[in-house]
Design an enzyme around this catalytic site. Sequence first.
Site, PDB file in Angstrom:
ATOM      1  N   GLU A  51      45.253  20.894  21.584  1.00  0.00           N
ATOM      2  CA  GLU A  51      44.795  22.403  22.211  1.00  0.00           C
ATOM      3  C   GLU A  51      45.896  22.444  23.170  1.00  0.00           C
ATOM      4  O   GLU A  51      46.155  23.610  23.506  1.00  0.00           O
ATOM      5  CB  GLU A  51      43.458  22.553  22.717  1.00  0.00           C
ATOM      6  CG  GLU A  51      43.059  21.605  23.878  1.00  0.00           C
ATOM      7  CD  GLU A  51      42.513  20.184  23.396  1.00  0.00           C
ATOM      8  OE1 GLU A  51      42.828  19.875  22.243  1.00  0.00           O
ATOM      9  OE2 GLU A  51      42.136  19.265  24.185  1.00  0.00           O
ATOM     10  N   TRP A 163      55.009  -1.978 -14.322  1.00  0.00           N
ATOM     11  CA  TRP A 163      54.031  -1.169 -13.308  1.00  0.00           C
ATOM     12  C   TRP A 163      52.732  -0.581 -14.422  1.00  0.00           C
ATOM     13  O   TRP A 163      53.182  -0.353 -15.659  1.00  0.00           O
ATOM     14  CB  TRP A 163      54.596  -0.139 -12.807  1.00  0.00           C
ATOM     15  CG  TRP A 163      55.751  -0.737 -11.819  1.00  0.00           C
ATOM     16  CD1 TRP A 163      57.061  -0.566 -11.956  1.00  0.00           C
ATOM     17  CD2 TRP A 163      55.561  -1.184 -10.539  1.00  0.00           C
ATOM     18  NE1 TRP A 163      57.712  -1.030 -10.776  1.00  0.00           N
ATOM     19  CE2 TRP A 163      56.642  -1.574  -9.743  1.00  0.00           C
ATOM     20  CE3 TRP A 163      54.325  -1.399  -9.860  1.00  0.00           C
ATOM     21  CZ2 TRP A 163      56.672  -2.028  -8.670  1.00  0.00           C
ATOM     22  CZ3 TRP A 163      54.361  -1.954  -8.490  1.00  0.00           C
ATOM     23  CH2 TRP A 163      55.597  -2.440  -7.974  1.00  0.00           C
ATOM     24  N   ASP A 193      53.428 -11.405  -7.269  1.00  0.00           N
ATOM     25  CA  ASP A 193      54.288 -10.046  -7.098  1.00  0.00           C
ATOM     26  C   ASP A 193      55.197  -9.874  -6.335  1.00  0.00           C
ATOM     27  O   ASP A 193      56.171  -9.225  -5.986  1.00  0.00           O
ATOM     28  CB  ASP A 193      53.082  -8.967  -7.012  1.00  0.00           C
ATOM     29  CG  ASP A 193      52.297  -8.742  -8.000  1.00  0.00           C
ATOM     30  OD1 ASP A 193      52.411  -9.311  -9.020  1.00  0.00           O
ATOM     31  OD2 ASP A 193      51.264  -7.814  -7.716  1.00  0.00           O
ATOM     32  N   ARG A 200      57.052   3.516   1.733  1.00  0.00           N
ATOM     33  CA  ARG A 200      58.165   3.973   1.124  1.00  0.00           C
ATOM     34  C   ARG A 200      58.128   5.315   0.683  1.00  0.00           C
ATOM     35  O   ARG A 200      57.554   5.590  -0.586  1.00  0.00           O
ATOM     36  CB  ARG A 200      58.803   2.909   0.042  1.00  0.00           C
ATOM     37  CG  ARG A 200      59.132   1.585   0.780  1.00  0.00           C
ATOM     38  CD  ARG A 200      59.801   0.626  -0.179  1.00  0.00           C
ATOM     39  NE  ARG A 200      59.156   0.158  -1.480  1.00  0.00           N
ATOM     40  CZ  ARG A 200      58.140  -0.728  -1.369  1.00  0.00           C
ATOM     41  NH1 ARG A 200      57.921  -1.196  -0.090  1.00  0.00           N
ATOM     42  NH2 ARG A 200      57.726  -1.155  -2.589  1.00  0.00           N
TER      43      ARG A 200
HETATM   44  N1  LIG Z   1      47.061  -3.362 -10.750  1.00  0.00           N
HETATM   45  C1  LIG Z   1      46.932  -3.549  -9.364  1.00  0.00           C
HETATM   46  O1  LIG Z   1      46.571  -2.412  -8.763  1.00  0.00           O
HETATM   47  C2  LIG Z   1      47.054  -4.718  -8.659  1.00  0.00           C
HETATM   48  C3  LIG Z   1      47.052  -4.901  -7.479  1.00  0.00           C
HETATM   49  C4  LIG Z   1      47.261  -6.015  -6.751  1.00  0.00           C
HETATM   50  C5  LIG Z   1      47.442  -7.207  -7.550  1.00  0.00           C
HETATM   51  N2  LIG Z   1      47.475  -7.097  -8.847  1.00  0.00           N
HETATM   52  C6  LIG Z   1      47.571  -8.333  -9.896  1.00  0.00           C
HETATM   53  O2  LIG Z   1      46.394  -9.112  -9.541  1.00  0.00           O
HETATM   54  C7  LIG Z   1      46.894 -10.491  -9.944  1.00  0.00           C
HETATM   55  C8  LIG Z   1      46.433 -11.404  -8.695  1.00  0.00           C
HETATM   56  O3  LIG Z   1      44.751 -11.230  -8.813  1.00  0.00           O
HETATM   57  P1  LIG Z   1      44.047 -12.681  -8.683  1.00  0.00           P
HETATM   58  O4  LIG Z   1      42.574 -12.170  -8.478  1.00  0.00           O
HETATM   59  O5  LIG Z   1      44.738 -13.731  -9.264  1.00  0.00           O
HETATM   60  O6  LIG Z   1      44.518 -13.018  -7.046  1.00  0.00           O
HETATM   61  P2  LIG Z   1      44.329 -12.438  -5.458  1.00  0.00           P
HETATM   62  O7  LIG Z   1      42.744 -11.771  -5.545  1.00  0.00           O
HETATM   63  O8  LIG Z   1      45.661 -11.937  -5.162  1.00  0.00           O
HETATM   64  O9  LIG Z   1      44.007 -14.010  -4.782  1.00  0.00           O
HETATM   65  C9  LIG Z   1      43.335 -14.881  -5.233  1.00  0.00           C
HETATM   66  C10 LIG Z   1      43.215 -16.106  -4.237  1.00  0.00           C
HETATM   67  O10 LIG Z   1      42.636 -15.620  -3.057  1.00  0.00           O
HETATM   68  C11 LIG Z   1      41.394 -16.499  -2.902  1.00  0.00           C
HETATM   69  N3  LIG Z   1      40.243 -15.626  -2.186  1.00  0.00           N
HETATM   70  C12 LIG Z   1      39.633 -14.651  -3.066  1.00  0.00           C
HETATM   71  N4  LIG Z   1      38.806 -14.191  -2.042  1.00  0.00           N
HETATM   72  C13 LIG Z   1      38.752 -14.833  -0.944  1.00  0.00           C
HETATM   73  C14 LIG Z   1      38.102 -14.992   0.337  1.00  0.00           C
HETATM   74  N5  LIG Z   1      37.015 -14.098   0.479  1.00  0.00           N
HETATM   75  N6  LIG Z   1      38.348 -15.760   1.145  1.00  0.00           N
HETATM   76  C15 LIG Z   1      39.524 -16.847   0.923  1.00  0.00           C
HETATM   77  N7  LIG Z   1      40.014 -16.837  -0.353  1.00  0.00           N
HETATM   78  C16 LIG Z   1      39.749 -15.740  -1.065  1.00  0.00           C
HETATM   79  C17 LIG Z   1      41.037 -16.853  -4.260  1.00  0.00           C
HETATM   80  O11 LIG Z   1      40.273 -18.104  -4.305  1.00  0.00           O
HETATM   81  P3  LIG Z   1      39.235 -18.388  -5.467  1.00  0.00           P
HETATM   82  O12 LIG Z   1      40.025 -18.624  -6.652  1.00  0.00           O
HETATM   83  O13 LIG Z   1      38.400 -19.610  -4.674  1.00  0.00           O
HETATM   84  O14 LIG Z   1      38.234 -17.299  -5.785  1.00  0.00           O
HETATM   85  C18 LIG Z   1      42.312 -16.971  -4.921  1.00  0.00           C
HETATM   86  O15 LIG Z   1      42.892 -18.366  -4.497  1.00  0.00           O
HETATM   87  C19 LIG Z   1      48.512 -10.547  -9.979  1.00  0.00           C
HETATM   88  O16 LIG Z   1      48.558 -10.580 -11.459  1.00  0.00           O
HETATM   89  C20 LIG Z   1      48.804  -9.273  -9.611  1.00  0.00           C
HETATM   90  O17 LIG Z   1      49.896  -8.950 -10.244  1.00  0.00           O
HETATM   91  C21 LIG Z   1      47.488  -5.898  -9.566  1.00  0.00           C
END
Ligand SMILES: NC(=O)c1ccc[n+]([C@@H]2O[C@H](COP(=O)([O-])OP(=O)(O)OC[C@H]3O[C@@H](n4cnc5c(N)ncnc54)[C@H](OP(=O)(O)O)[C@@H]3O)[C@@H](O)[C@H]2O)c1
Length: 356
Positions: A51, A163, A193, A200
């Site tokens: 304001e 993507w 990733d 950006r």
């Molecule tokens: N399409 C999209 O929008 C998008 C976005 C981001 C990522 N991605 C894709 O997702 C994939 C990765 O996903 P992800 O599920 O494998 O991995 P993430 O969620 O990135 O990471 C998983 C790791 O984090 C740990 N974790 C999860 N919750 C936790 C918590 N509360 N405290 C401590 N540790 C924790 C998990 O342990 P636990 O194994 O013990 O649970 C695991 O070691 C990749 O391929 C990436 O390209 C896609």
Amino acid sequence: MTEQYMHRVIHLAEFGSGFVNPGPLVGAVLVKEQNIIGEGYLKTYGAENAEIVAIRSAKGETYGAELYLNMEPSLDKGGMELILKAGIKKINVGIINPKFQGENLSVLRGKGIEIELGLLKEKCEELNEIYIHFITKGTPFVFTKWAMTLDGKLATRTGDSKWISSEESLNFVHKLRQRVASILVGENTVKIDNPMLTTRLRVDKISNPLRVIVSKYGNIPDDSNVLSVDKNTKTLIISSKHISEDRESYFLNRKVDVLKLEEKNGHIDFKDIVRSLGERGIDSLYIEGGSSILGSAFDSGVVNVVYAAVSPKIVGGKSAITTVGGRGIEKMRDAIVLKKVTHRIVGNDVIFKGYV
Ligand SMILES: NC(=O)c1ccc[n+]([C@@H]2O[C@H](COP(=O)([O-])OP(=O)(O)OC[C@H]3O[C@@H](n4cnc5c(N)ncnc54)[C@H](OP(=O)(O)O)[C@@H]3O)[C@@H](O)[C@H]2O)c1
């Protein structure tokens, strides 16, 4: 007609997006004889009130003018004196500021200024959903956004996700990054990733959110992009209390901050994460993934808003991860049913928005 001025106020307020945190987005328009004679908005946290900027910018006589504000003003920095000196007749306000609870509007009424409250109330609330949540709860307002294929996958069976969505949807991601104070991903997302997690956008001023990485023992590659920090691009590792001293010192030496939290059943509770971020004055958090992290956030009940970009692609694969992992629920009747759901078509994708 009056609504048109408030739409302009909201438009102006949005220019502060990403720069006013943890303060509110505020715009102001000064109107006399149906002409806008002054405009302003809060540019950065602690900057001159909207304001004040609007009144100072006024062209011509302000006596008898009406002021439009999306939120109850704070009246500090000489704002109150200026409103009185300018001879403002009436103030049209969208919503009260939860910090002042309408007290400042009462003060202005007491000085003989007519106050009308509630113009475009819902739009004004949505504009400041981050601020309202942070002031009332003390924890960040939590967004999630993911890109998924039509068959519900976050990545292919090899973990490839670049993507899923169209370029237009990616632009939407960067707008969200510009708006929030922090962005969070899990350890696997960093490993697979190697994202930069910066904003950006083709705009004059960029605001990079604090990059928050959940990694219990700091097991991310040393050449991860998120470990490159500078004065505008900072990183915080959220680890378990059992992270090794070596690893913690390594991060600290690289000017990457480490926040050690209690481990509960092998995970760090997202409720502790949002509480700690709130204590650091972080008003908003955008959880970008991956599947395990999203699942953990939903299991802890910290998510406020979901954006899901659905792309007309099918990748298949039983082992390809789905969007929300974690524990999940047993019965469909216990599903989270999003509220106030809207959708829009962006490029080839449909982006759904809903409130938890
Ligand atoms: N399409 C999209 O929008 C998008 C976005 C981001 C990522 N991605 C894709 O997702 C994939 C990765 O996903 P992800 O599920 O494998 O991995 P993430 O969620 O990135 O990471 C998983 C790791 O984090 C740990 N974790 C999860 N919750 C936790 C918590 N509360 N405290 C401590 N540790 C924790 C998990 O342990 P636990 O194994 O013990 O649970 C695991 O070691 C990749 O391929 C990436 O390209 C896609």
